[in-house]
Every structure is written in C-alpha cells, then in structure tokens.
Scaffold this motif. Structure first.
Motif, short mmCIF file in Angstrom:
data_model
loop_
_atom_site.label_atom_id
_atom_site.label_comp_id
_atom_site.label_asym_id
_atom_site.label_seq_id
_atom_site.Cartn_x
_atom_site.Cartn_y
_atom_site.Cartn_z
N GLY A 1 0.82 -1.21 0.00
CA GLY A 1 0.00 0.00 0.00
C GLY A 1 0.85 1.26 0.00
N ILE B 1 1.99 3.43 -3.22
CA ILE B 1 1.21 4.50 -3.83
C ILE B 1 2.03 5.79 -3.87
CG2 ILE B 1 0.00 5.42 -1.81
CD1 ILE B 1 -1.69 4.61 -5.10
N LEU C 1 4.37 5.69 -6.77
CA LEU C 1 3.51 5.76 -7.95
C LEU C 1 3.16 7.22 -8.25
CD1 LEU C 1 1.84 4.40 -10.17
CD2 LEU C 1 0.00 4.15 -8.50
N GLN D 1 5.12 2.57 -13.29
CA GLN D 1 3.74 2.83 -12.91
C GLN D 1 2.88 1.58 -13.04
OE1 GLN D 1 2.50 6.27 -15.20
NE2 GLN D 1 4.33 7.36 -14.54
N PHE E 1 1.19 -0.60 -9.99
CA PHE E 1 -0.24 -0.85 -10.01
C PHE E 1 -0.53 -2.35 -9.95
CE2 PHE E 1 -4.31 -1.52 -12.15
CZ PHE E 1 -5.12 -0.75 -11.34
N ILE F 1 0.14 -3.66 -6.37
CA ILE F 1 -0.92 -3.24 -5.45
C ILE F 1 -2.20 -4.05 -5.70
CG2 ILE F 1 -2.47 -1.34 -4.85
CD1 ILE F 1 -0.06 0.55 -5.26
#
Length: 190
Positions: free
Chosen positions: A20, A23, A26, A67, A71, A74
């Motif tokens: 988490g 992020i 990201l 990216q 993603f 996650i």
C-alpha cells in the motif's frame, strides 16, 4: 479455530499492507512523467554498466513501466487483503436474503470449486510464464525497465497467497457449518 485463522490471514495480508505504501512512489513517478512531458525530457539519468531492472538509464519509459509494475503489485496483493475482509466482488445481492448456513455453503462451494482451481491454474501457468521471462532475459525493448521476470513472478506469488487464503477460509467455513452455534466465518459480520 478463529485465532489460528486470524493469525494465518494476518500473515497472508502482510504483503498487501506493505505494498500500500507503493502509492507514494507511484504518485512521484506520475508527476515526474508529466514534468518530463512538459519539459521535453526523455532520460533523467544514464550510466554505462547495466543495473538490474533499470538497465542503462532512467527514462520516461522506465517511469511508465514502473507505474504499471506498481499498479500490478498493489492490485494483486491487495486482492488477498480484500478477500480476507470479504470486500471482493461477489453476488451478495442474490445471497443476502438467504439464511446464514446457506450463504456459508455457497461461499464454501465458490471457494472450493471456482477460486481454488483458478488460483492453482494461475500459479501453475504463472510460474512457467515467469521462468520463460527469466530464461529469455525478457526486458523492455523501448527503454523501459528490464528483468520482466521480477514483475511476472508477482502473479503466481499473489495467487498462491490468495489460494492459501481461500483454503483457510474454506476450512473455517466447514468448521462453522459443523458447529451450528458457532460464529460466522472470518469477515462475516452478518
């Protein structure tokens, strides 16, 4: 039984809790990509010797790859987290009016007949998918990230964790079904 199940689930969702935090990189990656597009930059840094994952440079394409890597990580590890908390996609609209034992039976059926075999298939083929990428040295051909086997390894790993979670929940559900006065399965607050 509930303490053991909760302890196993705590271990299984730890990667989801940790990723988490991805992020933040990201967001930084997206901001740098936008900045690079506005400034007309293609490469941020270049060097001579190839570095694992990064290759010979950090470019706009590297950031774009980063990216989707983040993603994917996650989403895959977050799936185990959502499964544990019973926040995954389900057909509750049809089953919410059913008695608790019927809902547990449907959940057990779904876990054993659909989810566990699906996870086994993804782990089996995901492993060979990862090995193929590793053996071929697969990487970006357009200046992005290298060593694609690392991100591809997340697929069988994440689905192995999900499969273990489904197995643990199936055992807990069977336990709940065999003990009519017992509480609901983990995550079932109805």
């Amino acid at each position: 039984m509930k303490r053991v199940t909760d302890a196993v689930f705590r271990v299984l969702v730890t990667p989801g809790e940790l990723v988490g935090w991805l992020i933040l990189p990201l967001i930084v990656s997206v901001l740098l990509t936008v900045l690079a597009a506005q400034m007309g930059w293609n490469a941020f840094l270049r060097w001579e010797a190839s570095i694992p994952v990064l290759g010979n440079a950090i470019t706009v394409n590297s950031l774009a790859d980063l990216q989707w890597y983040i993603f994917a990580i996650i989403a895959i590890f977050g799936g185990v987290y959502a499964f544990r908390d019973d926040q995954h996609v389900s057909v509750d609209v049809f089953s919410s009016a059913l008695p608790r034992r019927v809902r547990l039976g449907l959940s057990l059926f779904g876990d054993l007949v659909f989810l566990l075999p699906f996870c086994a298939i993804i782990v089996w083929y995901g492993w060979s998918f990862t090995l193929t990428a590793f053996n071929s040295g697969e990487g970006s051909s357009y200046g992005g990230l290298m060593d694609r086997w690392l991100i591809k390894a997340i697929i069988p790993l994440g689905f192995a964790l999900l499969g273990i979670a489904a197995f643990v929940r199936a055992i807990a559900t069977i336990h709940s079904l065999l003990q009519p006065s017992s509480g609901a399965r983990p995550g079932d607050d109805r």
